[in-house]
Design a protein around this motif. Structure first.
Motif, PDB file in Angstrom:
ATOM      1  N   LYS A 158       0.798  -1.292  -0.004  1.00 17.61           N
ATOM      2  CA  LYS A 158      -0.115  -0.059   0.160  1.00 17.61           C
ATOM      3  C   LYS A 158       0.721   1.269   0.156  1.00 17.61           C
ATOM      4  N   SER A 159       0.320   2.404  -0.329  1.00 16.82           N
ATOM      5  CA  SER A 159       1.040   3.594  -0.475  1.00 16.82           C
ATOM      6  C   SER A 159       0.631   4.350   0.680  1.00 16.82           C
ATOM      7  N   LEU A 160       1.244   5.667   1.225  1.00 20.20           N
ATOM      8  CA  LEU A 160       0.804   6.252   2.336  1.00 20.20           C
ATOM      9  C   LEU A 160      -0.645   6.782   2.370  1.00 20.20           C
ATOM     10  N   SER A 161      -1.264   7.046   1.201  1.00 24.40           N
ATOM     11  CA  SER A 161      -2.607   7.549   1.181  1.00 24.40           C
ATOM     12  C   SER A 161      -3.555   6.304   1.274  1.00 24.40           C
ATOM     13  N   GLU A 162      -2.905   5.319   1.441  1.00 23.64           N
ATOM     14  CA  GLU A 162      -3.838   3.826   1.672  1.00 23.64           C
ATOM     15  C   GLU A 162      -3.907   3.453   3.000  1.00 23.64           C
ATOM     16  N   ASP A 163      -3.591   4.128   4.140  1.00 21.14           N
ATOM     17  CA  ASP A 163      -3.418   3.660   5.252  1.00 21.14           C
ATOM     18  C   ASP A 163      -2.762   2.352   5.429  1.00 21.14           C
TER      19      ASP A 163
ATOM     20  N   VAL B 248       0.494  11.484  13.407  1.00 17.00           N
ATOM     21  CA  VAL B 248       1.604  10.686  13.271  1.00 17.00           C
ATOM     22  C   VAL B 248       1.685  10.565  11.688  1.00 17.00           C
ATOM     23  N   VAL B 249       0.519  10.001  11.244  1.00 19.31           N
ATOM     24  CA  VAL B 249       0.524   9.494   9.711  1.00 19.31           C
ATOM     25  C   VAL B 249       0.507  10.608   8.853  1.00 19.31           C
ATOM     26  N   ARG B 250      -0.022  11.809   9.416  1.00 15.97           N
ATOM     27  CA  ARG B 250      -0.055  13.031   8.964  1.00 15.97           C
ATOM     28  C   ARG B 250       1.405  13.424   8.328  1.00 15.97           C
ATOM     29  N   VAL B 251       2.125  13.307   9.184  1.00 15.00           N
ATOM     30  CA  VAL B 251       3.460  14.103   9.562  1.00 15.00           C
ATOM     31  C   VAL B 251       4.363  13.109   8.411  1.00 15.00           C
ATOM     32  N   ILE B 252       4.141  11.934   8.553  1.00 20.18           N
ATOM     33  CA  ILE B 252       5.074  11.022   7.545  1.00 20.18           C
ATOM     34  C   ILE B 252       4.393  11.509   6.113  1.00 20.18           C
ATOM     35  N   ALA B 253       3.048  11.278   5.649  1.00 17.68           N
ATOM     36  CA  ALA B 253       2.737  11.447   4.500  1.00 17.68           C
ATOM     37  C   ALA B 253       2.802  12.738   3.737  1.00 17.68           C
ATOM     38  N   GLU B 254       2.951  13.953   4.682  1.00 16.19           N
ATOM     39  CA  GLU B 254       3.105  15.364   4.313  1.00 16.19           C
ATOM     40  C   GLU B 254       4.177  15.936   4.570  1.00 16.19           C
ATOM     41  N   SER B 255       5.242  15.036   4.780  1.00 24.17           N
ATOM     42  CA  SER B 255       6.526  15.493   5.164  1.00 24.17           C
ATOM     43  C   SER B 255       7.290  16.193   3.836  1.00 24.17           C
ATOM     44  N   GLY B 256       6.838  15.656   2.680  1.00 19.05           N
ATOM     45  CA  GLY B 256       7.446  15.895   1.354  1.00 19.05           C
ATOM     46  C   GLY B 256       8.728  15.166   0.978  1.00 19.05           C
TER      47      GLY B 256
ATOM     48  N   PHE C 219       8.236  11.711   0.634  1.00 19.52           N
ATOM     49  CA  PHE C 219       7.781  10.453  -0.304  1.00 19.52           C
ATOM     50  C   PHE C 219       6.461  11.267  -1.064  1.00 19.52           C
ATOM     51  N   ASP C 220       6.372  10.121  -2.319  1.00 20.72           N
ATOM     52  CA  ASP C 220       5.328  10.227  -3.031  1.00 20.72           C
ATOM     53  C   ASP C 220       4.177   9.541  -2.616  1.00 20.72           C
ATOM     54  N   LYS C 221       2.873  10.257  -1.983  1.00 19.31           N
ATOM     55  CA  LYS C 221       1.893   9.560  -1.173  1.00 19.31           C
ATOM     56  C   LYS C 221       1.373   8.343  -1.967  1.00 19.31           C
ATOM     57  N   GLU C 222       1.418   8.409  -3.320  1.00 19.00           N
ATOM     58  CA  GLU C 222       0.640   7.488  -4.214  1.00 19.00           C
ATOM     59  C   GLU C 222       1.461   6.140  -4.542  1.00 19.00           C
ATOM     60  N   LYS C 223       2.952   6.376  -3.848  1.00 22.66           N
ATOM     61  CA  LYS C 223       3.695   5.143  -4.671  1.00 22.66           C
ATOM     62  C   LYS C 223       3.825   4.066  -3.291  1.00 22.66           C
ATOM     63  N   PRO C 224       3.552   2.883  -3.737  1.00 28.99           N
ATOM     64  CA  PRO C 224       3.508   1.560  -2.709  1.00 28.99           C
ATOM     65  C   PRO C 224       4.982   1.595  -2.214  1.00 28.99           C
ATOM     66  N   ILE C 225       4.989   1.388  -0.814  1.00 30.71           N
ATOM     67  CA  ILE C 225       5.998   1.441   0.147  1.00 30.71           C
ATOM     68  C   ILE C 225       7.235   0.620  -0.421  1.00 30.71           C
ATOM     69  N   ARG C 226       6.974  -0.682  -0.994  1.00 26.88           N
ATOM     70  CA  ARG C 226       7.740  -1.785  -1.584  1.00 26.88           C
ATOM     71  C   ARG C 226       8.603  -1.053  -2.678  1.00 26.88           C
ATOM     72  N   GLU C 227       8.207   0.047  -3.535  1.00 22.56           N
ATOM     73  CA  GLU C 227       8.845   0.556  -4.653  1.00 22.56           C
ATOM     74  C   GLU C 227       9.630   1.394  -4.414  1.00 22.56           C
ATOM     75  N   TYR C 228       9.825   2.005  -2.903  1.00 21.37           N
ATOM     76  CA  TYR C 228      10.709   3.145  -2.457  1.00 21.37           C
ATOM     77  C   TYR C 228      12.133   2.982  -2.891  1.00 21.37           C
ATOM     78  N   THR C 229      12.607   3.979  -3.335  1.00 26.81           N
ATOM     79  CA  THR C 229      14.311   3.884  -3.620  1.00 26.81           C
ATOM     80  C   THR C 229      15.061   3.796  -1.979  1.00 26.81           C
ATOM     81  N   LYS C 230      16.399   3.238  -2.383  1.00 29.42           N
ATOM     82  CA  LYS C 230      17.028   3.245  -1.103  1.00 29.42           C
ATOM     83  C   LYS C 230      17.114   4.260  -0.274  1.00 29.42           C
TER      84      LYS C 230
END
Length: 797
Positions: free
Chosen positions: A203-208, A221-229, A231-242
């Motif tokens: 899931k992405s950050l926008s999908e809880d 707590v989650v808003r700070v992570i999602a809106e920190s700038g 990460f892409d909120k629509e990008k699944p976590i498993r596809e994050y770069t290093k």
């Protein structure tokens, strides 16, 4: 040696000072006590008996011991009293003849990960001094052997102003050698977090995506992570770069601006370590504790091999033994090793250390090791550990107060405890003991029986006098004093078996055993024989196993049986449904709270060094809710009237009629089943006795779904009459299709069992083996173990 001469004159009468031979209590009203007046003989052993909740601890601990401590505190200056706890004067008219009181209670010792048996008893401190003097190579002062002390070094300069333009800079350096392992920071274990238990990486950050308690999609707590700038909120976590993955999990705290508000962003792992993992596990709420157990695994530190000590501290040895080896020995073996040391330069230290270690053995704790975490000790072990420092004391005319010192003791060990209590008395001390076991009641010089019932039905002195007088008194204790459970004529047949193979936790020696299912199985053996290691350490903690250990329930003065058991939720919902309003209105900790006292029911006035004063709130008259909430009714009662009901009345109230609430009724039935029908739903947990808390916990866990119930000494704090009720409860559990496994020392529970597994033959490395498996009748007939001998004597075989 010269001696003063005395004039042979007529011997005078008794000195006036010798007339103060009783502790006089008049008009005690603490908790449920009802104007109790009593005289307790000094320099004697007095045992206080009565059903659980009858007022024993209220009289002994909350009145006599508490007032003694308060009066001692008042001898200090006002400045020092400002740093001491504020102790209120007990509700009592007169307390005369008090001496200094030392209370040795059942409270678990602190479960700080760095607290051990050695640090709690000063034995570690003495060992550190010993190794700093005799260890080779010499590595430094005692702090170099302490796992609570880190090695630090610093250097710098400071300017010295000598006036008239005379200034100079001096360089300084500082270093301290500590014994702490730098990898685990003196804890002996390192934690590993299972990331799959923290979030769903598809899931992405926008999908809880989070599965962490309190990490909800609309929370800050989650808003700070999602809106920190970051990460892409629509990008699944498993596809994050290093880099994104590192920022997501491990980034150091950094300021971010969200909706114009300055906030701090921090990686998920350090945030969890600060919020969850830094807390004592037992103080966590149940759902938080379940998450931590699921997501975090603790493994032995690879750098120090679990010893908590640095390599430097482990390199210094006396002979072939380093301080980690010494702390890992069983205390009785360590005592022998210390006895073999002969070094005149540290002779006083060796004498004191030998005495401390011998006291452990004498009190029946020789099977422990100094590196045993103090938080893992049972209530009985913790109480006996606290006794260590008093055994060799030169003080006399002290009042020692003990809370069920026989807890956790096999019948074989109780005689040794009795001898220690008598030794304290024979040195000229007053010994007050709250106790249920007939073996300890039997050694009393004076017996005080409180009752006749528990809670509001108790709080009076039903009998005081000798043991023989108690037997013929007709009180509840007197009638049950000689009760003996009979061996069952027939036992249930098992429906299966729980197989344990090669169990080697702690002192277990490769144990193979089949624990029968569908019956009442009792695990017995002397203290330290390996019972808890076998049950808690070897039975898989899987779905279907409900474990109820001895951990005391925690709660503030706002907690009560309704909130602890979960009963408050269905009651609030029933009120809300009946009146068409929100459930939160019926919580004194939420929207329905009286605004003047914030739902406490009383107003606390802080008077600095003087005791705080609690006065009933004039606005709500102590009912805790605001007036508008009390207008809502269910079955003709408002919420404050419901919380003032005893369990038995509430069970009837919610069982039928307009107020019928099946969810609430089910919980109330369990409370009644464990003998708590007299408790009011809103009674603060802080006023409950140890036995009442134990049964409250049992009633709560009876609602857990599972086929196997594991109970650790459920008779703790229970009166002889209450044990009968417990046996009935265990029978009902088994007859309903459950398997019940009980770790127990009480012979009545052993006699009632379908199957007994006895561990031993001794404690520590002398135990850890199965010495008997079979029915209670077979154990009595064989008399091949210590348990068999005592059970045979108990049933009169």
């Amino acid at each position: 040696m010269s001696k003063a001469t005395t004039t042979d004159s007529q011997s005078p009468g008794p000195h006036v000072a010798d007339s103060h031979d009783v502790i006089r209590v008049h008009g005690a009203r603490e908790n449920n006590l009802r104007d109790v007046s009593i005289e307790i003989p000094k320099r004697r052993l007095t045992v206080f008996t009565g059903v659980s909740g009858s007022g024993k601890s209220s009289l002994v601990f909350d009145t006599i011991a508490a007032e003694s401590q308060r009066l001692i505190n008042e001898t200090y200056s006002a400045f020092l009293q400002g740093f001491m706890p504020n102790l209120a004067r007990p509700e009592v008219d007169v307390l005369d003849g008090l001496t200094t009181a030392i209370a040795v209670d059942q409270q678990r010792m602190g479960s700080d990960p760095r607290s051990t048996v050695g640090t709690a008893t000063d034995a570690n401190a003495m060992l550190r001094i010993l190794f700093s003097r005799l260890g080779t190579p010499h590595i430094g002062p005692p702090g170099a052997f302490s796992f609570n002390t880190a090695s630090v070094s610093a250097s710098g300069g400071f300017t010295v102003d000598r006036g008239a333009d005379k200034t100079r800079t001096e360089k300084v350096s500082f270093s301290r050698t500590g014994g702490m392992c730098t990898h685990c920071e003196g804890r002996g274990t390192v934690s590993d977090i299972d990331l799959t238990q923290l979030y769903d990486d598809s899931k992405s950050l926008s999908e809880d995506p989070f599965t962490i308690p309190t990490y909800t999609g609309d929370g800050w707590v989650v808003r700070v992570i999602a809106e920190s700038g970051f990460f892409d909120k629509e990008k699944p976590i498993r596809e994050y770069t290093k880099k994104e993955r590192h920022d997501f999990l491990y980034r150091e705290p950094v300021k971010v601006k969200i909706n114009g508000v300055n906030l701090t962003y921090e990686g998920l792992i350090p945030k969890l370590q600060k919020s969850f993992l830094s807390k004592d596990r037992e103080s966590m709420q149940p759902h938080i504790r379940a998450f931590v157990d699921r997501a975090v695994t603790f493994t032995r530190c690879p750098d120090c091999d679990g010893t908590r000590l640095s390599e430097l501290a482990r390199s210094s040895k006396i002979g072939e033994v380093n301080i980690a080896d010494a702390c890992a020995m069983e205390i009785r073996d360590l005592a022998e090793w210390v006895r073999g040391l002969d070094e005149p330069s540290v002779a006083p230290l060796l004498t004191k250390l030998r005495h401390t270690l011998d006291s452990f053995v004498e009190i029946g704790l020789g099977y422990l090791s100094l590196d045993r975490a103090s938080g893992t000790l049972s209530g009985g072990e913790a109480q006996r550990t606290k006794m260590i420092r008093h055994l060799g004391s030169s003080l006399t005319d002290v009042t020692y107060v003990f809370d069920e010192p026989s807890i956790g003791l096999h019948p074989h060990d109780i005689q040794r405890m009795n001898n220690l209590l008598l030794r304290l008395r024979d040195k000229g001390n007053t010994v007050l003991v709250v106790e249920h076991k007939p073996e300890t009641i039997a050694i009393a010089d004076h017996v005080v029986d409180l009752g006749p019932g528990a809670g509001t039905a108790g709080g009076t002195v039903c009998f005081e006098g000798t043991l023989e007088g108690l037997r013929g008194s007709g009180t509840v204790t007197g009638r049950h004093l000689d009760d003996r459970a009979k061996i069952k004529a027939t036992v249930r047949e098992p429906t299966g078996a729980l197989e344990i193979r090669g169990a080697s936790a702690n002192n277990l020696q490769g144990v193979d055993v089949d624990i029968p299912l569908g019956v009442l199985t009792v695990i017995t053996g002397v203290a330290g024989s390996g019972k808890s290691s076998l049950v808690h350490g070897s039975i898989p903690a899987e779905e279907g196993v409900v474990a109820i250990d001895q951990t005391p329930i925690r709660g503030s003065r706002r907690s009560n049986p309704a909130t602890y058991t979960g009963l408050a939720d269905p009651i609030r919902k029933a009120f809300a449904k009946a009146n068409g309003v929100k459930p939160a209105l019926f919580s004194a900790n939420s929207e329905g709270a009286c605004p003047t006292c914030n739902g406490a029911g009383v107003i606390y006035t802080d008077l600095a060094i003087m005791q705080s004063v609690a006065t009933p709130c004039e606005e709500c008259e102590g009912r805790r809710f605001e007036a508008s909430v009390l207008e809502y009714r269910l079955g003709g009662r408002d919420i404050s009237e419901v919380l003032a009901m005893p369990v038995a009345e509430a069970e009837e109230f919610f069982g039928s009629g307009e107020a019928r609430t099946p969810a609430a009724h089910k919980i109330l039935q369990r409370l009644a089943d464990v003998g708590l029908g007299y408790l009011t739903l809103g009674q603060p947990l802080t006023t409950l006795s140890g036995g009442e808390r134990q049964r409250l916990k049992l009633a709560t866990h009876m609602g857990d779904k599972g086929g196997v119930y594991v109970l650790d000494e459920p008779t703790t704090g229970l009166h002889l009459a209450d044990v009968e009720q417990l046996l009935g409860l265990l029978d009902r559990l088994v007859d309903s299709g459950k398997s019940v496994i009980v770790i127990e020392h009480h012979q009545a529970v052993m006699a009632h069992a379908d199957w007994i597994i006895d561990l031993g033959p001794g404690a520590g490395h002398d135990g850890g083996r199965i010495v008997f498996e079979g029915t209670p009748a077979d154990l009595v007939e064989a008399r091949s173990t210590l348990t068999g001998e005592h059970l045979a004597a108990y049933v009169g075989a």
